[in-house]
Scaffold this motif. Structure first.
Motif, PDB file in Angstrom:
ATOM      1  N   THR A  22       0.833  -1.201   0.000  1.00  0.00           N
ATOM      2  CA  THR A  22       0.000   0.000   0.000  1.00  0.00           C
ATOM      3  C   THR A  22       0.870   1.254   0.000  1.00  0.00           C
ATOM      4  OG1 THR A  22      -1.716  -1.176   1.201  1.00  0.00           O
ATOM      5  CG2 THR A  22      -1.818   1.225   1.260  1.00  0.00           C
ATOM      6  N   CYS A  23       1.917   1.228   0.797  1.00  0.00           N
ATOM      7  CA  CYS A  23       2.824   2.369   0.929  1.00  0.00           C
ATOM      8  C   CYS A  23       3.729   2.538  -0.291  1.00  0.00           C
ATOM      9  CB  CYS A  23       3.672   2.172   2.174  1.00  0.00           C
ATOM     10  SG  CYS A  23       5.060   3.299   2.334  1.00  0.00           S
ATOM     11  N   CYS A  24       4.237   1.435  -0.799  1.00  0.00           N
ATOM     12  CA  CYS A  24       5.233   1.449  -1.871  1.00  0.00           C
ATOM     13  C   CYS A  24       4.774   0.585  -3.040  1.00  0.00           C
ATOM     14  CB  CYS A  24       6.571   0.948  -1.345  1.00  0.00           C
ATOM     15  SG  CYS A  24       7.171   1.824   0.101  1.00  0.00           S
ATOM     16  N   PRO A  25       3.752   1.017  -3.772  1.00  0.00           N
ATOM     17  CA  PRO A  25       3.208   0.191  -4.848  1.00  0.00           C
ATOM     18  C   PRO A  25       4.101   0.093  -6.085  1.00  0.00           C
ATOM     19  CG  PRO A  25       2.103   2.305  -4.802  1.00  0.00           C
ATOM     20  CD  PRO A  25       3.013   2.265  -3.610  1.00  0.00           C
ATOM     21  N   PHE A  26       5.209   0.822  -6.086  1.00  0.00           N
ATOM     22  CA  PHE A  26       6.124   0.777  -7.232  1.00  0.00           C
ATOM     23  C   PHE A  26       7.015  -0.457  -7.218  1.00  0.00           C
ATOM     24  CE2 PHE A  26       7.679   3.491  -3.868  1.00  0.00           C
ATOM     25  CZ  PHE A  26       8.934   2.972  -3.595  1.00  0.00           C
ATOM     26  N   VAL A  27       6.964  -1.255  -6.139  1.00  0.00           N
ATOM     27  CA  VAL A  27       7.663  -2.541  -6.084  1.00  0.00           C
ATOM     28  C   VAL A  27       6.644  -3.613  -5.694  1.00  0.00           C
ATOM     29  CG1 VAL A  27       9.941  -1.605  -5.540  1.00  0.00           C
ATOM     30  CG2 VAL A  27       8.411  -2.182  -3.687  1.00  0.00           C
ATOM     31  N   THR A  28       6.970  -4.864  -5.964  1.00  0.00           N
ATOM     32  CA  THR A  28       6.085  -5.976  -5.634  1.00  0.00           C
ATOM     33  C   THR A  28       6.629  -6.687  -4.402  1.00  0.00           C
ATOM     34  OG1 THR A  28       5.541  -6.247  -7.961  1.00  0.00           O
ATOM     35  CG2 THR A  28       5.059  -8.101  -6.512  1.00  0.00           C
ATOM     36  N   TRP A  29       5.760  -6.897  -3.425  1.00  0.00           N
ATOM     37  CA  TRP A  29       6.118  -7.559  -2.175  1.00  0.00           C
ATOM     38  C   TRP A  29       5.447  -8.922  -2.132  1.00  0.00           C
ATOM     39  CZ3 TRP A  29       8.950  -4.737   1.579  1.00  0.00           C
ATOM     40  CH2 TRP A  29       9.144  -3.397   1.283  1.00  0.00           C
ATOM     41  N   THR A  30       6.224 -10.002  -1.988  1.00  0.00           N
ATOM     42  CA  THR A  30       5.650 -11.341  -1.891  1.00  0.00           C
ATOM     43  C   THR A  30       6.313 -12.112  -0.754  1.00  0.00           C
ATOM     44  OG1 THR A  30       7.182 -12.179  -3.551  1.00  0.00           O
ATOM     45  CG2 THR A  30       5.004 -11.517  -4.330  1.00  0.00           C
ATOM     46  N   VAL A  31       5.547 -13.007  -0.165  1.00  0.00           N
ATOM     47  CA  VAL A  31       6.066 -13.878   0.891  1.00  0.00           C
ATOM     48  C   VAL A  31       5.832 -15.306   0.432  1.00  0.00           C
ATOM     49  CG1 VAL A  31       5.863 -14.591   3.299  1.00  0.00           C
ATOM     50  CG2 VAL A  31       5.576 -12.179   2.682  1.00  0.00           C
ATOM     51  N   THR A  32       6.894 -16.100   0.441  1.00  0.00           N
ATOM     52  CA  THR A  32       6.823 -17.507   0.083  1.00  0.00           C
ATOM     53  C   THR A  32       7.603 -18.301   1.120  1.00  0.00           C
ATOM     54  OG1 THR A  32       8.783 -17.338  -1.330  1.00  0.00           O
ATOM     55  CG2 THR A  32       6.640 -17.018  -2.402  1.00  0.00           C
ATOM     56  N   GLU A  33       7.785 -19.569   0.830  1.00  0.00           N
ATOM     57  CA  GLU A  33       8.591 -20.421   1.692  1.00  0.00           C
ATOM     58  C   GLU A  33       9.516 -21.240   0.808  1.00  0.00           C
ATOM     59  OE1 GLU A  33       7.424 -23.855   4.691  1.00  0.00           O
ATOM     60  OE2 GLU A  33       6.559 -21.909   5.241  1.00  0.00           O
ATOM     61  N   ARG A  41      10.262 -11.328  -0.623  1.00  0.00           N
ATOM     62  CA  ARG A  41      10.889 -10.894  -1.884  1.00  0.00           C
ATOM     63  C   ARG A  41      10.300  -9.544  -2.253  1.00  0.00           C
ATOM     64  NH1 ARG A  41      13.736 -13.688  -5.600  1.00  0.00           N
ATOM     65  NH2 ARG A  41      13.116 -15.621  -4.591  1.00  0.00           N
ATOM     66  N   VAL A  42      11.199  -8.602  -2.525  1.00  0.00           N
ATOM     67  CA  VAL A  42      10.810  -7.277  -2.980  1.00  0.00           C
ATOM     68  C   VAL A  42      11.360  -7.144  -4.395  1.00  0.00           C
ATOM     69  CG1 VAL A  42      10.913  -4.798  -2.536  1.00  0.00           C
ATOM     70  CG2 VAL A  42      10.982  -6.413  -0.620  1.00  0.00           C
ATOM     71  N   THR A  43      10.468  -6.999  -5.351  1.00  0.00           N
ATOM     72  CA  THR A  43      10.853  -6.997  -6.763  1.00  0.00           C
ATOM     73  C   THR A  43      10.644  -5.616  -7.361  1.00  0.00           C
ATOM     74  OG1 THR A  43      10.102  -9.292  -6.878  1.00  0.00           O
ATOM     75  CG2 THR A  43      10.528  -8.172  -8.968  1.00  0.00           C
ATOM     76  N   ALA A  44      11.691  -5.121  -8.003  1.00  0.00           N
ATOM     77  CA  ALA A  44      11.634  -3.814  -8.665  1.00  0.00           C
ATOM     78  C   ALA A  44      11.035  -3.952 -10.052  1.00  0.00           C
ATOM     79  CB  ALA A  44      13.040  -3.233  -8.790  1.00  0.00           C
ATOM     80  N   PRO A  45      10.485  -2.852 -10.570  1.00  0.00           N
ATOM     81  CA  PRO A  45      10.002  -2.886 -11.944  1.00  0.00           C
ATOM     82  C   PRO A  45      11.161  -3.085 -12.912  1.00  0.00           C
ATOM     83  CG  PRO A  45       9.627  -0.719 -10.942  1.00  0.00           C
ATOM     84  CD  PRO A  45      10.300  -1.574  -9.928  1.00  0.00           C
ATOM     85  N   ALA A  46      10.870  -3.653 -14.062  1.00  0.00           N
ATOM     86  CA  ALA A  46      11.905  -3.866 -15.083  1.00  0.00           C
ATOM     87  C   ALA A  46      12.598  -2.540 -15.394  1.00  0.00           C
ATOM     88  CB  ALA A  46      11.276  -4.443 -16.346  1.00  0.00           C
ATOM     89  N   GLY A  47      13.904  -2.587 -15.433  1.00  0.00           N
ATOM     90  CA  GLY A  47      14.679  -1.406 -15.787  1.00  0.00           C
ATOM     91  C   GLY A  47      14.930  -0.438 -14.646  1.00  0.00           C
ATOM     92  N   ALA A  48      14.489  -0.768 -13.435  1.00  0.00           N
ATOM     93  CA  ALA A  48      14.687   0.139 -12.301  1.00  0.00           C
ATOM     94  C   ALA A  48      15.083  -0.613 -11.029  1.00  0.00           C
ATOM     95  CB  ALA A  48      13.424   0.953 -12.077  1.00  0.00           C
ATOM     96  N   PRO A  49      16.128  -1.448 -11.099  1.00  0.00           N
ATOM     97  CA  PRO A  49      16.500  -2.230  -9.920  1.00  0.00           C
ATOM     98  C   PRO A  49      16.952  -1.375  -8.735  1.00  0.00           C
ATOM     99  CG  PRO A  49      18.204  -2.380 -11.581  1.00  0.00           C
ATOM    100  CD  PRO A  49      17.035  -1.656 -12.211  1.00  0.00           C
ATOM    101  N   GLU A  50      17.377  -0.153  -9.007  1.00  0.00           N
ATOM    102  CA  GLU A  50      17.888   0.706  -7.936  1.00  0.00           C
ATOM    103  C   GLU A  50      16.812   1.092  -6.923  1.00  0.00           C
ATOM    104  OE1 GLU A  50      16.313   3.249 -11.153  1.00  0.00           O
ATOM    105  OE2 GLU A  50      17.703   1.573 -11.183  1.00  0.00           O
TER     106      GLU A  50
END
Length: 69
Positions: A22-33, A41-50
């Motif tokens: 909700t706070c940072c929708p520009f990255v994807t937050w997922t929880v797995t095992e 896992r916090v995933t950046a949009p393509a082309g913006a890993p920084e």
């Protein structure tokens, strides 16, 4: 980031991921095992890993987490 499989850790990470999405929708937050360990896992949009660099720094400071590249 991989965490120790302690009671409640996965749910705490899931709650955190939901709040941060909700706070940072520009990255994807997922929880797995993976191999019994909760993984955030916090995933950046393509082309913006920084954009995840400052996020990783927050979790790295004082954390007992393992970071995957």
């Amino acid at each position: 980031m991989s965490y120790e499989p302690c009671p409640g850790v996965r749910q705490e990470l899931a709650d955190l991921a939901a709040a941060e999405q909700t706070c940072c929708p520009f990255v994807t937050w997922t929880v797995t095992e993976v191999q019994g360990r909760p993984v955030l896992r916090v995933t950046a949009p393509a082309g913006a890993p920084e954009v995840v660099t400052p996020i990783a720094a927050v979790f790295q400071a004082g954390a007992d987490a393992t970071f995957a590249q």
